[in-house]
Design a protein around this motif. Structure first.
Motif, PDB file in Angstrom:
ATOM      1  N   LEU A  13      44.613  52.272  32.107  1.00  0.00           N
ATOM      2  CA  LEU A  13      44.106  53.011  33.393  1.00  0.00           C
ATOM      3  C   LEU A  13      45.494  53.718  33.727  1.00  0.00           C
ATOM      4  CD1 LEU A  13      41.952  50.764  35.769  1.00  0.00           C
ATOM      5  CD2 LEU A  13      41.322  52.938  34.726  1.00  0.00           C
ATOM      6  N   HIS A  14      46.632  53.316  33.320  1.00  0.00           N
ATOM      7  CA  HIS A  14      47.937  54.123  33.465  1.00  0.00           C
ATOM      8  C   HIS A  14      48.292  54.696  32.670  1.00  0.00           C
ATOM      9  CE1 HIS A  14      47.778  51.039  37.001  1.00  0.00           C
ATOM     10  NE2 HIS A  14      48.720  51.653  37.366  1.00  0.00           N
ATOM     11  N   ASP A  23      43.606  47.420  39.875  1.00  0.00           N
ATOM     12  CA  ASP A  23      44.675  48.641  39.765  1.00  0.00           C
ATOM     13  C   ASP A  23      45.834  47.928  40.523  1.00  0.00           C
ATOM     14  OD1 ASP A  23      45.721  50.963  38.972  1.00  0.00           O
ATOM     15  OD2 ASP A  23      44.563  52.036  40.220  1.00  0.00           O
ATOM     16  N   SER A  29      37.326  58.763  27.457  1.00  0.00           N
ATOM     17  CA  SER A  29      38.811  58.784  27.960  1.00  0.00           C
ATOM     18  C   SER A  29      39.322  57.330  28.170  1.00  0.00           C
ATOM     19  CB  SER A  29      38.552  59.513  29.553  1.00  0.00           C
ATOM     20  OG  SER A  29      37.918  58.748  30.541  1.00  0.00           O
ATOM     21  N   THR A  30      40.655  57.317  28.599  1.00  0.00           N
ATOM     22  CA  THR A  30      41.302  56.037  28.402  1.00  0.00           C
ATOM     23  C   THR A  30      40.841  55.099  29.702  1.00  0.00           C
ATOM     24  OG1 THR A  30      42.997  56.891  29.500  1.00  0.00           O
ATOM     25  CG2 THR A  30      43.092  56.857  27.081  1.00  0.00           C
ATOM     26  N   TYR A  31      40.433  55.926  30.856  1.00  0.00           N
ATOM     27  CA  TYR A  31      40.017  55.175  32.034  1.00  0.00           C
ATOM     28  C   TYR A  31      38.570  54.722  32.266  1.00  0.00           C
ATOM     29  CZ  TYR A  31      38.333  59.796  33.436  1.00  0.00           C
ATOM     30  OH  TYR A  31      37.701  61.059  33.429  1.00  0.00           O
ATOM     31  N   TRP A  32      37.581  55.519  31.477  1.00  0.00           N
ATOM     32  CA  TRP A  32      36.121  55.513  32.031  1.00  0.00           C
ATOM     33  C   TRP A  32      35.694  53.765  31.525  1.00  0.00           C
ATOM     34  CZ3 TRP A  32      31.770  53.738  29.365  1.00  0.00           C
ATOM     35  CH2 TRP A  32      30.507  53.874  30.040  1.00  0.00           C
ATOM     36  N   GLU A  45      37.535  51.344  33.778  1.00  0.00           N
ATOM     37  CA  GLU A  45      36.958  51.204  35.396  1.00  0.00           C
ATOM     38  C   GLU A  45      35.702  50.668  35.215  1.00  0.00           C
ATOM     39  OE1 GLU A  45      37.371  55.143  36.647  1.00  0.00           O
ATOM     40  OE2 GLU A  45      39.452  54.988  37.335  1.00  0.00           O
TER      41      GLU A  45
END
Length: 567
Positions: A310-311, A373, A508-511, A514
């Motif tokens: 997420l970062h 987060d 993506s790295t966040y999907w 999350e």
């Protein structure tokens, strides 16, 4: 000339450090290892390899510690400790040269980790006894504190070292132990000498050894396979083989104390539990290990699978950074370990260890309040305090345990203590994995279905909602986004119906982090609550241990309060 006690301390500290590093180094480097041997994380059978590479080392170590501790009382602690160094080094060499890939390579890694575990059992079961023999009572807390710093610091160093070495080559994760093992083996054979009391003429307790080892291995096997999918169930607790293994193991362990009462030279000195310092210290250690072992792996999953991606960290870089971001915990332990050990030499472990456990429980509760987060400074301060509490508990507690037993029982006592500790750590992994998987089973399908619909690919909802919870957990644990692999397996006709923007979002790295984070955090909080409850119960046992007791100081005073510090 350097006094022998410092030679004994430095050598055993190196041995424990090396064995502890290897207990966790694979925890952080599994992504590189699985990529290196070409294991697909989404294959249902892969979870079995993960469990055994992760837990096989601890299963074997836990099963053999008491046996090796008792053997050391008969044949000499130094002799068996030296043998352990040599076996561990051979296991490290075999792991480095693992010749095959795929499932064969995974099986080879498991077998070679078992060899390492046998060597580690020799090291763990004898190091504390060798130190206790070498140091006078007024210095043991400090010496055992340094040794325990090596044990826990090694666990944390393994996380960092695994992250660094795995980015270079996964084989380096195992190669790093080889030069240390060779040096330690030669040094131990040349310099260590037998200073303890050897129980010559006593025989090996074959019935007790077989019963205990078979029972413990059966229990741990049942726990391990209970985490794997069975039929339509996400876990295997209803698997007849799991139920049978647990039942057989429980039956053998129930029969074990009755067998030990009948044999002339028992491997498990049940009379040691009559000593209050040994009993209460051991109970506190079990509860601490049960709580701490599972929480550590959960923190790694949180960092590697959720917070770091997420970062903006790449998945292949998350093992390294997960190790780096856990350094405050090691710093807290290294600061407090020697201080608490030295203080326990003067004041005993009763209050120092108890306060340490209360601090740990408070830190667990603080971690349960953080969002997925989180702000790193808050996280860093919390795990630093967690390290301080662990340092306050560890060294005084083990010093109190070892001080309370007779000289001729120190090998058995050390083996018993470490067996209880390692068994609790292994069972802890099973407990916390079960909690996480159970929560994910009920929440993950809906979360994945809703998230993929919101991303603009509702046609994938039925497919993603069927991803097993174990596969999702495995992917998160390895810092791995499974969506790219899933998309590559779709028929071209179905893939063509998904917009490029939706594909970019899904890969993506966040999907994925999350999406999995909310159900995972529900499980995480439950785990922290359970961990806090366990260590706070441990604090109750710790405060019940009584005042400072050193066996040598009261051995000649049998009429003063019973003479052995017994309850």
């Amino acid at each position: 000339m350097v006094q022998y006690k410092w030679i004994a301390l430095s050598n055993t500290t190196i041995g424990v450090l090396m064995a502890s590093i290897n207990g966790t180094i694979t925890l952080i480097s599994l992504p590189a290892i699985f990529r290196g041997i070409n294991i697909n994380p989404l294959n249902p059978s892969s979870f079995e390899y993960l469990l055994w590479i992760l837990m096989g080392y601890n299963v074997v170590t836990a099963a053999l510690l008491v046996t090796f501790g008792r053997l050391s009382d008969i044949f000499g602690r130094v002799r068996l400790y030296n043998l352990g160094f040599a076996i561990f080094t051979v296991g490290s060499i075999l792991l480095y040269i693992t010749p095959n890939q795929g499932t064969t390579g995974a099986l080879e890694l498991i077998v070679f980790r078992v060899v390492q575990g046998i060597g580690a059992a020799f090291l763990f079961s004898n190091s504390a006894a060798i130190i206790t023999d070498a140091f006078p009572p007024n210095e043991r807390g400090k010496a055992l504190g340094i040794n325990q710093i090596a044990a826990l610091a090694g666990s944390l160093i393994g996380l960092v070292m695994g992250g660094i070495l795995s980015t270079l080559n996964w084989r380096y994760v195992f190669l790093v132990s080889v030069p240390v093992g060779l040096l330690g083996t030669v040094w131990s054979y040349l310099k260590l000498k037998e200073t303890g009391v050897i129980s010559r003429g006593e025989k090996i307790d074959i019935p007790g050894n077989v019963t205990f080892a078979a029972g413990l291995i059966s229990i741990l096997l049942g726990i391990t396979y209970g985490l794997e999918p069975y039929g339509s169930s996400a876990m295997g607790w209803t698997n007849p083989y799991v139920i049978t293994a647990l039942a057989i193991g429980a039956g053998l362990l129930i029969a074990f104390p009755f067998i030990e009462r009948k044999v002339k030279y028992p491997m498990f000195r049940l009379e040691l539990f009559k000593i209050r310092g040994f009993l209460m210290g051991s109970l506190s250690q079990i509860l601490f290990s049960f709580a701490f072992g599972g929480v550590m792996i959960i923190l790694i999953i949180l960092l590697q699978g959720i917070w770091l991606p997420l970062h903006g960290y790449k998945y292949e870089d998350t093992p390294f950074w997960a190790g780096v971001y856990t350094l405050p915990m090691m710093l807290g332990f290294v600061i407090m370990g020697p201080i608490s050990g030295a203080l326990s030499d003067k004041y005993g472990a009763k209050y120092i260890s108890t306060v340490g456990l209360v601090i740990i429980g408070t830190a667990f509760l603080a971690l349960s309040t953080l969002p997925y987060d989180f702000n790193y400074p808050e996280f860093a301060v919390t795990i630093f305090v967690l390290g301080l509490g662990s340092g306050m508990f560890g060294a005084p507690n083990i010093a109190a345990i070892m001080n309370s037993v007779p000289r001729n029982s120190r090998g058995a006592a050390s083996g018993m203590r470490t067996t209880l500790q390692n068994s609790a750590q292994t069972a802890s992994l099973a407990l916390f994995f079960t909690i996480i998987i159970s929560v994910l089973i009920s929440n993950l399908p809906t979360a994945l279905s809703n998230a993929v619909t919101q991303a603009g690919a509702p046609q994938l909802a039925p497919l993603l909602s069927k991803i097993p919870a174990t596969s999702a957990l495995f992917a998160a644990f390895l810092g791995y986004n499974p969506i790219g692999t899933i998309l590559s397996l779709l028929p071209s006709q179905l893939l063509a119906t998904i917009s490029p923007n939706a594909i970019a979002t899904l890969t993506s790295t966040y999907w994925f982090p999350e999406t999995i984070a909310p159900p995972f955090m529900n499980a995480l909080r439950v785990s922290f609550y359970i961990g806090a409850a366990l260590v706070l119960i441990g604090a109750v046992f710790s405060i019940m241990r009584g005042e400072r007791v050193v066996y040598e100081e009261i051995a000649d005073q049998p009429r003063a309060g019973g003479g052995n510090g017994s309850a």
